[in-house]
Design a protein around this motif. Structure first.
Motif, short mmCIF file in Angstrom:
data_model
loop_
_atom_site.label_atom_id
_atom_site.label_comp_id
_atom_site.label_asym_id
_atom_site.label_seq_id
_atom_site.Cartn_x
_atom_site.Cartn_y
_atom_site.Cartn_z
N LEU A 36 0.83 -1.21 0.00
CA LEU A 36 0.00 0.00 0.00
C LEU A 36 0.86 1.26 0.00
CD1 LEU A 36 -2.72 -1.24 2.49
CD2 LEU A 36 -3.09 -0.69 0.08
N MET A 37 1.99 1.20 0.68
CA MET A 37 2.88 2.37 0.68
C MET A 37 3.53 2.54 -0.69
SD MET A 37 4.53 2.14 4.51
CE MET A 37 5.64 3.52 4.28
N LYS A 38 3.92 1.43 -1.30
CA LYS A 38 4.53 1.54 -2.64
C LYS A 38 3.53 2.12 -3.62
CE LYS A 38 7.41 -2.52 -2.03
NZ LYS A 38 7.41 -3.95 -2.31
N GLY A 39 2.26 1.80 -3.45
CA GLY A 39 1.23 2.31 -4.36
C GLY A 39 0.75 3.71 -4.00
N GLY A 40 1.28 4.27 -2.93
CA GLY A 40 0.86 5.63 -2.54
C GLY A 40 -0.51 5.67 -1.88
N VAL A 41 -1.02 4.50 -1.48
CA VAL A 41 -2.33 4.46 -0.82
C VAL A 41 -2.16 4.79 0.66
CG1 VAL A 41 -4.35 3.02 -0.30
CG2 VAL A 41 -3.12 2.73 -2.47
N GLU A 42 -1.09 4.27 1.26
CA GLU A 42 -0.76 4.59 2.66
C GLU A 42 0.56 5.36 2.66
OE1 GLU A 42 -2.14 2.99 5.75
OE2 GLU A 42 -3.13 1.20 4.97
N ASN A 43 0.68 6.28 3.59
CA ASN A 43 1.87 7.13 3.63
C ASN A 43 2.42 7.24 5.05
OD1 ASN A 43 1.76 8.15 0.77
ND2 ASN A 43 -0.25 8.79 1.50
N ALA A 44 2.76 6.09 5.64
CA ALA A 44 3.28 6.11 7.01
C ALA A 44 4.60 6.87 7.04
CB ALA A 44 3.50 4.69 7.50
N GLU A 45 4.78 7.66 8.10
CA GLU A 45 6.05 8.41 8.22
C GLU A 45 7.08 7.62 9.00
OE1 GLU A 45 4.88 12.08 10.10
OE2 GLU A 45 3.39 12.40 8.52
N ARG A 46 6.58 6.67 9.83
CA ARG A 46 7.49 5.92 10.69
C ARG A 46 6.94 4.50 10.81
NH1 ARG A 46 11.39 7.07 14.06
NH2 ARG A 46 11.55 6.35 16.21
N LEU A 47 7.81 3.52 10.55
CA LEU A 47 7.38 2.13 10.71
C LEU A 47 8.02 1.56 11.97
CD1 LEU A 47 7.52 0.72 7.05
CD2 LEU A 47 5.58 1.66 8.32
N VAL A 48 7.20 0.99 12.80
CA VAL A 48 7.66 0.40 14.05
C VAL A 48 7.58 -1.12 13.90
CG1 VAL A 48 7.31 0.30 16.55
CG2 VAL A 48 6.74 2.40 15.29
N ASP A 49 8.73 -1.71 13.67
CA ASP A 49 8.80 -3.16 13.40
C ASP A 49 8.54 -3.93 14.70
OD1 ASP A 49 9.52 -5.77 12.85
OD2 ASP A 49 11.29 -5.21 11.67
N ILE A 50 7.49 -4.73 14.68
CA ILE A 50 7.12 -5.45 15.92
C ILE A 50 7.41 -6.95 15.82
CG2 ILE A 50 5.34 -3.80 16.64
CD1 ILE A 50 3.27 -5.74 15.36
N THR A 51 8.10 -7.34 14.74
CA THR A 51 8.23 -8.78 14.50
C THR A 51 9.19 -9.48 15.48
OG1 THR A 51 9.87 -8.29 12.81
CG2 THR A 51 7.62 -8.70 12.06
N ARG A 52 10.02 -8.70 16.21
CA ARG A 52 10.91 -9.35 17.19
C ARG A 52 10.33 -9.31 18.60
NH1 ARG A 52 15.94 -9.47 14.25
NH2 ARG A 52 15.17 -9.48 12.12
N LEU A 53 9.12 -8.81 18.74
CA LEU A 53 8.52 -8.80 20.08
C LEU A 53 8.14 -10.24 20.48
CD1 LEU A 53 6.13 -5.70 19.89
CD2 LEU A 53 8.46 -5.83 20.80
N PRO A 54 8.12 -10.51 21.77
CA PRO A 54 7.78 -11.88 22.20
C PRO A 54 6.27 -12.12 22.13
CG PRO A 54 8.22 -10.49 24.10
CD PRO A 54 8.45 -9.63 22.90
N LEU A 55 5.72 -12.02 20.92
CA LEU A 55 4.27 -12.13 20.75
C LEU A 55 3.93 -13.20 19.70
CD1 LEU A 55 3.23 -8.33 20.61
CD2 LEU A 55 2.98 -9.89 22.55
N ALA A 56 4.81 -14.20 19.58
CA ALA A 56 4.57 -15.18 18.52
C ALA A 56 4.12 -16.54 19.07
CB ALA A 56 5.83 -15.36 17.69
N ALA A 57 3.95 -16.62 20.39
CA ALA A 57 3.63 -17.94 20.97
C ALA A 57 2.16 -18.32 20.72
CB ALA A 57 3.90 -17.90 22.47
N ILE A 58 1.94 -19.62 20.64
CA ILE A 58 0.57 -20.17 20.57
C ILE A 58 0.46 -21.10 21.77
CG2 ILE A 58 -0.99 -21.63 19.22
CD1 ILE A 58 0.46 -20.61 16.69
N ALA A 59 -0.44 -20.76 22.68
CA ALA A 59 -0.45 -21.49 23.96
C ALA A 59 -1.86 -21.72 24.47
CB ALA A 59 0.36 -20.71 24.99
#
Ligand code: FAD
Length: 327
Positions: A36-59
């Motif tokens: 969406l950003m590449k297409g100019g539909v979304e224009n976020a100024e800052r991306l906060v990468d959350i993929t390393r947060l400890p939120l991937a567990a299935i329990a």
């Protein structure tokens, strides 16, 4: 694509701090946001990468339910032994979405928040899109609206929600857990996404800066279930209509049914009237067809998508019959 800054969040507290700032967006796998950003539909100024947060567990949860961490990949969720055995409906829905490569990357939180695939939303050459530019109009109303909504739309927006996973979660009565500046809250999936009304730019009831941390599934009560996705190609295509059907039987009679539809509305559409009709009835063609008709009561098709009204009913009947045959 606009220029933006990038930060990788080290923990949930710093993610909330960074994500709460104006112009910030959380970055899951980026399989939707970056397009969406590449297409100019979304224009976020800052991306906060959350993929390393400890939120991937299935329990497992103490009450017999299951918690899916927001950063669990769609593949990990679909293939987890407890999802496959207790919630096959969810596994089927996840595996019906996208491609293996995308599912390996895409996250549970990002999947819930993926944006509509309405062509007029994606293509910035069309100036009329109330979702992109509130007040600009809706090109889909008089345009090629074959993929669009038949239920719950407004004269502002007739886009549909594209997620398969969310349709299964609606039938399973999942709860979305979020954290924000004011603390934690839990939002029932049925209240998470919104109908367009006169604010189609808002897809959900999240407030800016809120972070999805998990999705909770209640203990499973439905032994029989099936996810049916009807689409133009056998894979790698969004749903024309999809049905998540779950049944609890009492001998030959239906004690309780859950039906959610995808591809027909701006949010996963729970067919509660159909569910009520099925409670106590036999699993026979007449009862199923009656329930299916109730599910599309009030449907309003547009020029190119009237076929969805009949397609949705046939898909409901097929999904319920297939669920009923599960041993
Ligand atoms: C070619 C293609 C085909 C596809 N086909 C299907 C399909 O058939 N069915 C289907 O269901 N999906 C399909 N998808 C969509 C795919 O499932 C989504 O792109 C994916 O699930 C998004 O997850 P993500 O982690 O990449 O999200 P991102 O792109 O990283 O984020 C999407 C949005 O969610 C927000 N976000 C992400 N995580 C959080 C969080 N934890 N808390 C708050 N906000 C968050 C982001 O800020 C962004 O607004 C397809 C995608 C592509 C590219």
């Amino acid at each position: 694509m606009n220029s933006f800054s990038y930060v990788r969040a080290a923990d949930v507290a710093s993610a909330l701090r960074e994500g709460g700032a104006a112009g910030s967006r959380y970055l899951g796998a980026g399989t939707n946001l970056l397009d969406l950003m590449k297409g100019g539909v979304e224009n976020a100024e800052r991306l906060v990468d959350i993929t390393r947060l400890p939120l991937a567990a299935i329990a497992e949860l103490p009450d017999g339910g299951l918690r899916l961490g927001a950063c669990a990949s769609n593949s990990d969720a679909a293939n987890h032994p407890l999802v496959r055995t207790r919630y096959p409906l969810l596994s089927q829905a996840l595996l019906a979405g996208a491609s293996p490569q995308l599912r390996n990357m895409a996250t549970v939180g990002g999947n819930l928040l993926q944006r509509t695939r309405c062509g007029y939303f994606y293509d910035t050459a069309f100036s009329a899109c109330n979702k992109r530019h509130p007040g600009s109009g809706c090109a889909a109303l008089e345009g090629f609206n074959r993929m669009h909504a038949i239920l719950g739309a407004s004269d502002q927006c007739i886009a549909v929600h594209p997620s398969d996973m969310a349709v299964a979660l609606a039938a399973l009565e999942a709860v979305v857990r979020v954290r924000g500046a004011k603390g934690e809250r839990a939002i029932a999936l049925r209240d998470f996404h919104r109908l367009p009304g006169d604010t189609p730019q808002r897809d959900t009831n999240l407030v800016p800066g809120e972070l999805i941390t998990a999705v909770d599934l209640p203990a499973q009560r439905f032994a029989k279930s099936y996810y049916l996705k009807v689409r133009d190609r056998a894979s790698y295509a969004f749903a024309l209509v999809s049905v998540a059907a779950a049944l609890q039987m009492d001998g030959n009679r239906i004690r309780e049914a859950r039906i959610a539809l995808g591809g027909v509305a701006h949010k996963p559409w729970r067919a509660t009237q159909a569910e009520a009709l099925l409670a106590g009835s036999a699993l026979d063609p007449a009862s199923l067809r009656r329930a299916a008709a109730a599910a599309v009561e009030g449907a309003k098709p547009y020029r190119y998508n009237a076929f969805k009204v009949e397609l949705a009913q046939r898909a409901i009947v097929r999904a319920l019959e297939t669920a009923g045959a599960v041993t």
